[in-house]
Design an enzyme around this catalytic site. Structure first.
Site, PDB file in Angstrom:
ATOM      1  N   GLU A  99       0.961  -1.052   0.075  1.00 31.03           N
ATOM      2  CA  GLU A  99      -0.159  -0.019  -0.010  1.00 31.03           C
ATOM      3  C   GLU A  99       0.833   1.416  -0.208  1.00 31.03           C
ATOM      4  O   GLU A  99       2.057   1.229   0.506  1.00 31.03           O
ATOM      5  CB  GLU A  99      -0.865   0.001   1.238  1.00 31.03           C
ATOM      6  CG  GLU A  99      -2.430  -0.117   0.953  1.00 31.03           C
ATOM      7  CD  GLU A  99      -2.832   0.764   0.253  1.00 31.03           C
ATOM      8  OE1 GLU A  99      -2.402   1.475  -0.595  1.00 31.03           O
ATOM      9  OE2 GLU A  99      -4.077   1.145   0.608  1.00 31.03           O
ATOM     10  N   ASP A 100       0.293   2.215  -0.272  1.00 37.56           N
ATOM     11  CA  ASP A 100       0.794   3.438  -0.509  1.00 37.56           C
ATOM     12  C   ASP A 100       0.958   4.193   0.951  1.00 37.56           C
ATOM     13  O   ASP A 100       1.767   4.463   1.672  1.00 37.56           O
ATOM     14  CB  ASP A 100       0.427   4.515  -1.417  1.00 37.56           C
ATOM     15  CG  ASP A 100      -1.174   4.665  -1.457  1.00 37.56           C
ATOM     16  OD1 ASP A 100      -2.040   3.997  -0.571  1.00 37.56           O
ATOM     17  OD2 ASP A 100      -1.641   5.547  -2.212  1.00 37.56           O
ATOM     18  N   ASP A 103      -3.740   5.173   6.525  1.00 35.78           N
ATOM     19  CA  ASP A 103      -4.515   6.558   7.158  1.00 35.78           C
ATOM     20  C   ASP A 103      -5.430   6.076   7.993  1.00 35.78           C
ATOM     21  O   ASP A 103      -5.053   5.703   9.099  1.00 35.78           O
ATOM     22  CB  ASP A 103      -4.969   7.286   5.663  1.00 35.78           C
ATOM     23  CG  ASP A 103      -5.419   8.565   6.291  1.00 35.78           C
ATOM     24  OD1 ASP A 103      -4.780   9.347   6.638  1.00 35.78           O
ATOM     25  OD2 ASP A 103      -6.512   9.052   5.789  1.00 35.78           O
ATOM     26  N   LYS A 131       0.248   6.870   8.757  1.00 34.56           N
ATOM     27  CA  LYS A 131      -0.212   7.880   9.355  1.00 34.56           C
ATOM     28  C   LYS A 131      -0.951   7.597  10.685  1.00 34.56           C
ATOM     29  O   LYS A 131      -2.363   7.601  10.580  1.00 34.56           O
ATOM     30  CB  LYS A 131      -1.141   8.827   8.169  1.00 34.56           C
ATOM     31  CG  LYS A 131      -0.787  10.418   8.231  1.00 34.56           C
ATOM     32  CD  LYS A 131      -2.098  10.942   7.544  1.00 34.56           C
ATOM     33  CE  LYS A 131      -1.466  11.533   6.158  1.00 34.56           C
ATOM     34  NZ  LYS A 131      -2.728  12.121   5.418  1.00 34.56           N
ATOM     35  N   PHE A 152      -1.402  16.292   4.572  1.00 33.53           N
ATOM     36  CA  PHE A 152      -1.823  15.724   3.115  1.00 33.53           C
ATOM     37  C   PHE A 152      -0.661  15.619   2.299  1.00 33.53           C
ATOM     38  O   PHE A 152      -0.097  16.582   1.737  1.00 33.53           O
ATOM     39  CB  PHE A 152      -3.008  16.257   2.494  1.00 33.53           C
ATOM     40  CG  PHE A 152      -3.560  15.181   1.415  1.00 33.53           C
ATOM     41  CD1 PHE A 152      -4.339  14.328   1.613  1.00 33.53           C
ATOM     42  CD2 PHE A 152      -3.146  15.345   0.216  1.00 33.53           C
ATOM     43  CE1 PHE A 152      -5.051  13.482   0.984  1.00 33.53           C
ATOM     44  CE2 PHE A 152      -3.768  14.610  -0.853  1.00 33.53           C
ATOM     45  CZ  PHE A 152      -4.835  13.746  -0.384  1.00 33.53           C
ATOM     46  N   VAL A 153      -0.038  14.412   1.767  1.00 31.62           N
ATOM     47  CA  VAL A 153       0.945  14.344   0.986  1.00 31.62           C
ATOM     48  C   VAL A 153       0.709  13.531  -0.289  1.00 31.62           C
ATOM     49  O   VAL A 153      -0.042  12.931  -0.328  1.00 31.62           O
ATOM     50  CB  VAL A 153       2.060  13.060   1.682  1.00 31.62           C
ATOM     51  CG1 VAL A 153       2.623  13.954   3.120  1.00 31.62           C
ATOM     52  CG2 VAL A 153       1.678  11.987   1.988  1.00 31.62           C
ATOM     53  N   ARG A 165       1.065  12.353  -9.112  1.00 34.27           N
ATOM     54  CA  ARG A 165       1.339  10.911  -8.908  1.00 34.27           C
ATOM     55  C   ARG A 165       2.516  10.772  -9.421  1.00 34.27           C
ATOM     56  O   ARG A 165       3.403   9.869  -8.972  1.00 34.27           O
ATOM     57  CB  ARG A 165       0.402   9.957  -9.545  1.00 34.27           C
ATOM     58  CG  ARG A 165      -0.965   9.791  -8.815  1.00 34.27           C
ATOM     59  CD  ARG A 165      -1.751   8.299  -9.527  1.00 34.27           C
ATOM     60  NE  ARG A 165      -3.032   8.465  -9.159  1.00 34.27           N
ATOM     61  CZ  ARG A 165      -3.559   7.936  -7.925  1.00 34.27           C
ATOM     62  NH1 ARG A 165      -2.852   7.777  -6.943  1.00 34.27           N
ATOM     63  NH2 ARG A 165      -5.027   7.939  -8.144  1.00 34.27           N
TER      64      ARG A 165
HETATM   65  P1  IMP Z   1      -7.700   4.873   4.635  1.00 37.16           P
HETATM   66  O1  IMP Z   1      -8.868   3.837   4.169  1.00 37.16           O
HETATM   67  O2  IMP Z   1      -8.255   6.047   5.280  1.00 37.16           O
HETATM   68  O3  IMP Z   1      -6.612   4.262   5.212  1.00 37.16           O
HETATM   69  O4  IMP Z   1      -7.196   5.477   3.056  1.00 37.16           O
HETATM   70  C1  IMP Z   1      -6.178   5.094   2.368  1.00 37.16           C
HETATM   71  C2  IMP Z   1      -6.103   5.624   0.972  1.00 37.16           C
HETATM   72  O5  IMP Z   1      -6.488   7.168   1.150  1.00 37.16           O
HETATM   73  C3  IMP Z   1      -4.641   5.504   0.445  1.00 37.16           C
HETATM   74  O6  IMP Z   1      -4.345   4.414  -0.242  1.00 37.16           O
HETATM   75  C4  IMP Z   1      -4.689   6.882  -0.483  1.00 37.16           C
HETATM   76  O7  IMP Z   1      -5.177   6.641  -1.443  1.00 37.16           O
HETATM   77  C5  IMP Z   1      -5.586   7.803   0.356  1.00 37.16           C
HETATM   78  N1  IMP Z   1      -4.825   8.868   1.253  1.00 37.16           N
HETATM   79  C6  IMP Z   1      -4.913   8.923   2.541  1.00 37.16           C
HETATM   80  N2  IMP Z   1      -4.018   9.840   3.013  1.00 37.16           N
HETATM   81  C7  IMP Z   1      -3.593  10.264   1.807  1.00 37.16           C
HETATM   82  C8  IMP Z   1      -2.601  11.486   1.779  1.00 37.16           C
HETATM   83  O8  IMP Z   1      -2.013  11.886   2.703  1.00 37.16           O
HETATM   84  N3  IMP Z   1      -2.197  11.566   0.529  1.00 37.16           N
HETATM   85  C9  IMP Z   1      -2.911  10.978  -0.562  1.00 37.16           C
HETATM   86  N4  IMP Z   1      -3.534   9.966  -0.438  1.00 37.16           N
HETATM   87  C10 IMP Z   1      -3.972   9.655   0.910  1.00 37.16           C
HETATM   88 MG    MG Z   2      -4.475   4.377  -2.526  1.00 39.45          MG
END
Ligand code: IMP
Ligand code: MG
Length: 180
Positions: A99-100, A103, A131, A152-153, A165
């Site tokens: 995963e990238d 969050d 994060k 936000f990155v 991207r």
């Molecule tokens: P989660 O379900 O909140 O963990 O969301 C994960 C997804 O939200 C990641 O795979 C990203 O695509 C997006 N995301 C969360 N934080 C960021 C950020 O700081 N920058 C860009 N995309 C983010």
């Molecule tokens: Mg993603």
């Protein structure tokens, strides 16, 4: 230019390269003799996946899935829709979800549960960025590239509204870019 929208470079190309090499070395040890299948959740993890897979010296299969949880905003909705499922049968595979960013964890929590139901030999998560300040799901990554602050990155695969991207580094987006 893209870089005019960046407040600060958080992780340089050099830092990313070094850390990805370390993760690859660790994974090469941990997955020795296993049936490694790297699963990338598109699109954010595509750059990390491409670099990480080449840093692993063990045989590895790859597959991709597409889910939607974000729309074009900056906050996770918690709603996960499978847009494209995996092609490979997971039975007996040692899954590494790549995963990238972790969050809220809502997206990955759902995906992990869904993949666990398909009888893999094991399942672990490798996230480039963590994060933890924003975690909602009870979920931890097994491998973390970097722990990042609650900002936000973008870049190195990560987007805001499908942009940035292709930045080769990770930067903090200027708030005025998304708060207008
Ligand atoms: P989660 O379900 O909140 O963990 O969301 C994960 C997804 O939200 C990641 O795979 C990203 O695509 C997006 N995301 C969360 N934080 C960021 C950020 O700081 N920058 C860009 N995309 C983010
Ligand atoms: Mg993603």
């Amino acid at each position: 230019m893209m870089k005019d929208d960046i407040k600060k470079v958080l992780l340089s190309e050099e830092e990313l390269r070094t850390r990805v090499a370390e993760l690859g070395a660790q994974l090469s040890c941990d997955y020795e003799g296993k049936n490694l299948l790297m699963v990338s959740v598109l699109k954010g993890s595509v750059v990390f996946m491409a670099d990480l897979m080449r840093a692993i010296s063990q045989p590895a299969e790859i597959d991709f899935m597409v889910v939607s949880s974000y729309g074009s905003g900056v906050k996770s909705s918690g709603v996960v829709k499978i847009v494209k499922d995996l092609d490979i049968n997971l039975e007996g595979k040692d899954i590494l979800i790549v995963e990238d960013i972790l969050d809220s964890g809502m997206t990955l929590d759902y995906i992990k549960g869904m993949l666990l139901d398909r009888n893999p030999a094991s399942i672990r998560i490798c996230t480039l960025l963590d994060k933890p300040a924003r975690r909602k799901a009870d979920l931890q990554a097994d491998y973390v590239g970097f722990t990042v602050p609650d900002e936000f990155v973008v870049g190195y695969g990560l987007d805001y509204d499908e942009r940035y991207r292709n930045l080769p580094y990770i930067g903090i987006l200027k708030p005025e870019v998304y708060s207008v």
